[in-house]
Design a protein around this motif. Sequence first.
Motif, PDB file in Angstrom:
ATOM      1  N   GLY A   1      -5.002   0.824   6.355  1.00 42.99           N
ATOM      2  CA  GLY A   1      -5.911   0.310   6.380  1.00 42.99           C
ATOM      3  C   GLY A   1      -6.948   0.177   7.997  1.00 42.99           C
ATOM      4  O   GLY A   1      -6.260   0.194   8.993  1.00 42.99           O
TER       5      GLY A   1
ATOM      6  N   LEU B   1      -8.264  -5.462  -0.326  1.00 41.47           N
ATOM      7  CA  LEU B   1      -8.270  -4.642  -1.159  1.00 41.47           C
ATOM      8  C   LEU B   1      -6.883  -4.943  -2.184  1.00 41.47           C
ATOM      9  O   LEU B   1      -6.325  -4.519  -3.242  1.00 41.47           O
ATOM     10  CB  LEU B   1      -7.025  -3.501   0.407  1.00 41.47           C
TER      11      LEU B   1
ATOM     12  N   THR C   1     -13.512  -2.191  -0.753  1.00 39.22           N
ATOM     13  CA  THR C   1     -13.169  -1.201   0.821  1.00 39.22           C
ATOM     14  C   THR C   1     -12.918   0.813  -0.337  1.00 39.22           C
ATOM     15  O   THR C   1     -14.057   0.640  -1.228  1.00 39.22           O
ATOM     16  CB  THR C   1     -11.563  -1.053   0.094  1.00 39.22           C
ATOM     17  N   THR C   2     -12.534   1.408   1.383  1.00 39.49           N
ATOM     18  CA  THR C   2     -12.623   3.059   1.047  1.00 39.49           C
ATOM     19  C   THR C   2     -11.716   3.929   1.211  1.00 39.49           C
ATOM     20  O   THR C   2     -11.204   2.925   1.701  1.00 39.49           O
ATOM     21  CB  THR C   2     -14.334   3.733   1.858  1.00 39.49           C
TER      22      THR C   2
ATOM     23  N   LEU D   1      -2.249   3.014  -4.786  1.00 36.95           N
ATOM     24  CA  LEU D   1      -3.571   3.188  -4.204  1.00 36.95           C
ATOM     25  C   LEU D   1      -4.552   3.704  -5.766  1.00 36.95           C
ATOM     26  O   LEU D   1      -5.374   3.671  -6.030  1.00 36.95           O
ATOM     27  CB  LEU D   1      -3.400   3.865  -3.241  1.00 36.95           C
TER      28      LEU D   1
ATOM     29  N   ARG E   1     -11.376   0.321   5.223  1.00 38.41           N
ATOM     30  CA  ARG E   1     -11.247   1.527   5.119  1.00 38.41           C
ATOM     31  C   ARG E   1      -9.655   2.821   4.798  1.00 38.41           C
ATOM     32  O   ARG E   1      -8.642   1.935   5.967  1.00 38.41           O
ATOM     33  CB  ARG E   1     -12.255   2.318   5.822  1.00 38.41           C
ATOM     34  N   ILE E   2      -9.116   2.585   4.114  1.00 35.89           N
ATOM     35  CA  ILE E   2      -7.523   3.428   3.964  1.00 35.89           C
ATOM     36  C   ILE E   2      -8.046   4.638   4.727  1.00 35.89           C
ATOM     37  O   ILE E   2      -8.728   5.773   4.299  1.00 35.89           O
ATOM     38  CB  ILE E   2      -6.564   3.495   2.793  1.00 35.89           C
TER      39      ILE E   2
ATOM     40  N   LEU F   1       1.008  -1.013  -0.083  1.00 40.12           N
ATOM     41  CA  LEU F   1       0.055   0.227  -0.123  1.00 40.12           C
ATOM     42  C   LEU F   1       0.688   1.444   0.182  1.00 40.12           C
ATOM     43  O   LEU F   1       1.886   1.475   1.005  1.00 40.12           O
ATOM     44  CB  LEU F   1      -0.694  -0.241   1.453  1.00 40.12           C
TER      45      LEU F   1
ATOM     46  N   GLY G   1      -7.100   3.013  -7.988  1.00 41.32           N
ATOM     47  CA  GLY G   1      -8.581   2.638  -7.665  1.00 41.32           C
ATOM     48  C   GLY G   1      -8.524   0.888  -6.649  1.00 41.32           C
ATOM     49  O   GLY G   1      -8.038   0.930  -6.134  1.00 41.32           O
ATOM     50  N   HIS G   2      -9.777   1.776  -6.021  1.00 41.05           N
ATOM     51  CA  HIS G   2     -10.278   1.185  -5.134  1.00 41.05           C
ATOM     52  C   HIS G   2     -10.547  -0.484  -5.030  1.00 41.05           C
ATOM     53  O   HIS G   2     -12.038  -0.194  -6.337  1.00 41.05           O
ATOM     54  CB  HIS G   2     -11.686   1.681  -4.498  1.00 41.05           C
TER      55      HIS G   2
END
Length: 510
Positions: A92, A268, A25-26, A17, A104-105, A12, A20-21
């Motif tokens: 995350g 992810l 994941t957000t 990143l 979630r990041i 990560l 895109g996700h």
Amino acid sequence: MKTDSTSTLERLSLETLRGGHPVGTTGPRVAPGALTIGIVHFGIGAFHRAHQAVFTEDAAAASGDTRWGILGVTGRADSVVRQLQPQDCLYGVLQKGAEATSLRIVGTVRDVAWPARDSEKVVATLARATTHIATLTITEKGYLRAGDGIDLGLAVVQQDLALIERELLGECDLPASKSPIGLLVRGLARRFRGGAEPFTVLSCDNLVNNGALTRALVFSLVEALAPGAGRDELQAWLAASVSFPSSMVDRIAPATTAADRAEALGLLGLRDEALVVAEPFTQWVIEDDFAGPRPAWEEAGAILTTDVTPYERAKLRILNATHTQLAYLGALKGHATIAQAIADPALRAVARSTIDADILPTLDVPFGLNLEEYRDSVLERFTNPNLPHTTLQVGMDGSQKLPTRILGTAWDRLNAGHRPAGLALTVAAWITFVASTLQTDGPTLDDPLATRLQQAVASVDAAVTEPAALVDRFFALAEVFPPEVSASTEFRAAVVDQLGEVQRLVRTSA
């Protein structure tokens, strides 16, 4: 040397990143590059990354105010630096509910520092006019307190005193600071010398009146400086321009496991060495007493109030006390996690009875909080099977936790003429747990007073063969038992009686 097969996968970062996700994941909710550092956080462990950092990012997203990036300061080891820096400080939060998991990041941490190498970076950041707040999650033992002030008998505190004096004199190229409070005060001293802009120090640790306590420690350290060289002027500036609001934090964030990392990797598609795990529930109550600007935390769901005390007491006495009780009884009974312990009917009944008989009568009702509903929600949160908070993790540092989580409440009930059997049971379970660590196959005792506690036990069978003498030896530990509690023959007798009840509960099948 054997290599983990995941170590060759992409890690990560801002670059990885950008693709895109994946679904599920957000984040980050604010572009990390848009954030400037306005907060220095001491104790950037899992809890801060799962709690205050998330609130701060949500506040920035809601308000559009991007002044509140965070410089995270580690403790004694540099492990978090090694986790975060190669990831551009992204990480995350794996939120694990009873029925659903999401990832979630978070990007609000913009830099990280290890005091043994980076004390100068921390001090310089604290002194900048664009930095307005220091927050703390350094755990109970990180405050190095003795009575109402800092423990001036500790070598690390004396070393930090000398560094603060040299800082006030404007010396350069100073060695590393040794303690969080010492490093904080050193930064405040430079801020005072460089422009004396107002500043806020916000404790987020599970301590009664944590703001007032932090203020007392800072002032006691400054008071111990040698006269002259700006000591009195620094004191005057602290009194006039630095505030120490209290806060109450709540979110369960257990230690991250290899299985958690594998689950996050599956969601992810990137390796995250800084992953943290948390339950869905989160709460932050903050005393609105800031010396300068602050994030719009209320837009992220935090409660800003003139008095944190009733919320703080409710959380410490209901959630933290029950967590502690379940940790020791659960560990003694062979339960690896809090979820397993609360699923044990005998232990759940004890927890509920202790809250109702010993804890609720000591509490004022905070605005907007129903204490019975809060009790039920706490017990239900503990049952989350996807949140393996271990009994040993919750039970660590018992000598630091019992005074704030158990003994103050016990004293309130004793003063009201009630014998707090459930709280006495918790103390008895802690003593029995300490005794269990002397067994050949027993757990390790993770506590700053481990040696003294084990010496007080004397033998693994002491809880059964000499309960009164054993309790006397523990009650003589002034660092744990306040004088009024240790002098209470009623509470002492209750703990002796409950040593037998611990044995009965441990033998009862789940």
